[in-house]
Design an enzyme around this catalytic site. Structure first.
Site, mmCIF file in Angstrom:
data_model
loop_
_atom_site.group_PDB
_atom_site.id
_atom_site.type_symbol
_atom_site.label_atom_id
_atom_site.label_comp_id
_atom_site.label_asym_id
_atom_site.label_seq_id
_atom_site.Cartn_x
_atom_site.Cartn_y
_atom_site.Cartn_z
ATOM 1 N N LYS A 97 16.376 -27.000 13.323
ATOM 2 C CA LYS A 97 16.390 -27.183 14.776
ATOM 3 C C LYS A 97 17.023 -28.524 15.146
ATOM 4 C CE LYS A 97 13.135 -27.013 18.698
ATOM 5 N NZ LYS A 97 11.696 -26.850 19.042
ATOM 6 N N SER B 243 10.565 -23.043 22.070
ATOM 7 C CA SER B 243 11.897 -23.597 22.219
ATOM 8 C C SER B 243 12.778 -23.423 20.973
ATOM 9 C CB SER B 243 11.792 -25.095 22.538
ATOM 10 O OG SER B 243 11.181 -25.810 21.474
ATOM 11 N N SER C 214 6.156 -23.479 20.284
ATOM 12 C CA SER C 214 7.604 -23.374 20.115
ATOM 13 C C SER C 214 8.078 -22.886 18.757
ATOM 14 C CB SER C 214 8.268 -24.718 20.428
ATOM 15 O OG SER C 214 8.226 -24.971 21.810
#
Length: 378
Positions: free
Chosen positions: A20, A96, A120
């Site tokens: 990420k 996310s 997330s």
């Protein structure tokens, strides 16, 4: 597919891993999916979790897309693009850590790293039909991870199977031990709001586990969700509020940041009191049973065409955010879908019992005997 914001070729010949873009990789900027950070300087050093992965021979194949500033539930990003939910393309990939979950579901990486501040990791894992683990708070290093300061956020892995996920945990957490036996494990099934289809799938999966089941209720659960929202808003404003003045933050995240600025010290004090009470309640429940179980999402994820305004979709985190507040480890396990939408089981364990959590998740996933057709695009 807008899975990667930067394709990379770093490390050994071991399993591929996607990371990420809130996690530093030396020589590359960490932009967190935001145009406001487009000109960020390259990271001077790897985050500690990246050092661990490289030491274990993993091959970093890219930095993954995400909901801007890791501050949203859908994964929709109008600047970097929205990752395709490979198995369930009509639905959002979840936020996310959208690109990390989607990259694993699409087979572009064996393992992926995400971060989980209010669901997330678990939410995109549930949306994309993969496994996702939020470790015990503080167990996995956050050195080199954005935001630098958080009382909620955890780095954790995504994978298409538990064996790969456990191997990833062993790489990023040097203290991760052997998985214990599940004989004698008991599961407390939490009474939470969810659709009939979700309840049925979760109940069938738990029954198939052949582990001892009992019903439980956490009285502070709803209050913990609200308190977690206060804490994440205050901490995200502290970390990212200065970016508002650039005028480059996307409209949906801009609205959330401006709303986040309104919370007061008194609000935080009340939220911290709820954190103490809820944590004690969860700890007490986990003295009665080994594991808590509940859905990851209460219903189908939003469809892509209905997901433009994240501020209206925060209920996606209603069943996950409380365990960020308390700091307990939690994992999302994909179940057989109902119709065309994904369903996921969430398990929660005592703090530090990440190995037991993974052992029970492995046991349940094996008992389900997944049909390979589940993992083909709808």
């Amino acid at each position: 597919m807008t899975l990667f914001v930067q394709e990379l070729d770093i490390g050994g010949a071991g399993p591929s891993v996607a990371v990420k873009d809130t996690i530093d990789i030396a020589g590359f900027p960490t932009r967190a999916g935001s145009r406001a950070l487009e000109n960020a300087a390259p990271a001077a050093a790897h985050a500690e979790v990246i050092e661990h992965l490289l030491a274990h021979g993993y091959h970093v194949v890219g930095k993954t897309n995400l909901h801007e500033l890791a501050f949203g539930t859908t994964g929709v990003n109008l600047w970097t693009g929205t990752p395709l939910n490979y198995l369930y393309p009509a639905y959002v990939p979840g936020g996310s850590s959208s690109g990390s979950a989607a990259a694993v579901a699409a087979g572009r990486a064996k393992l992926a790293l995400g971060t989980d501040t209010g669901g997330s990791i678990r939410v995109p894992a549930a949306c994309c039909g993969v496994f996702g683990l939020k470790p015990t708070f503080g167990r996995v290093s956050r050195q080199g991870v954005m935001p630098a300061v958080s009382s909620l956020d955890c780095v954790g892995p995504f994978a298409a199977d538990m064996e790969t996920l456990v191997a990833g945990m062993r790489a990023i957490d040097p203290g991760f031990g052997d998985l214990p036996a599940v004989a004698g494990v008991s599961i407390g099934v939490l009474d939470v709001p969810a659709s009939d289809a979700v309840r049925q799938a979760v109940n069938e999966a738990l029954a198939a586990s052949k582990l001892a089941l009992s019903d439980l209720r956490l009285e502070q659960f709803a209050a913990a969700y609200d308190a977690g929202m206060v804490i994440i808003n205050v901490e995200t404003w502290a970390a990212c509020g200065a970016l508002v003045s650039t005028g480059l933050v996307g409209q949906d995240v801009m609205q959330r940041l401006l709303a986040a600025a309104r919370w007061t010290a008194e609000d935080v004090m009340r939220a911290e009191a709820v954190r103490r009470d809820f944590t004690a309640e969860v700890d007490a429940a986990l003295e009665k049973v080994s594991i808590l179980a509940l859905p990851t999402l209460p219903d189908a994820p939003p469809r892509i065409e209905n997901a433009a305004d994240t501020t209206k979709l925060l209920s996606m985190t209603s069943l996950v955010r409380p365990f960020n507040l308390s700091g307990h480890p939690a994992i999302s396990i994909p179940l057989k879908p109902s119709g065309d939408f994904p369903i996921s089981l969430q398990l929660v364990a005592a703090k530090g019992a990440d190995e037991l959590l993974c052992a029970v998740a492995t046991h349940i996933s094996r008992q389900l005997n997944p049909n390979p057709l589940w993992r083909t695009p709808c």
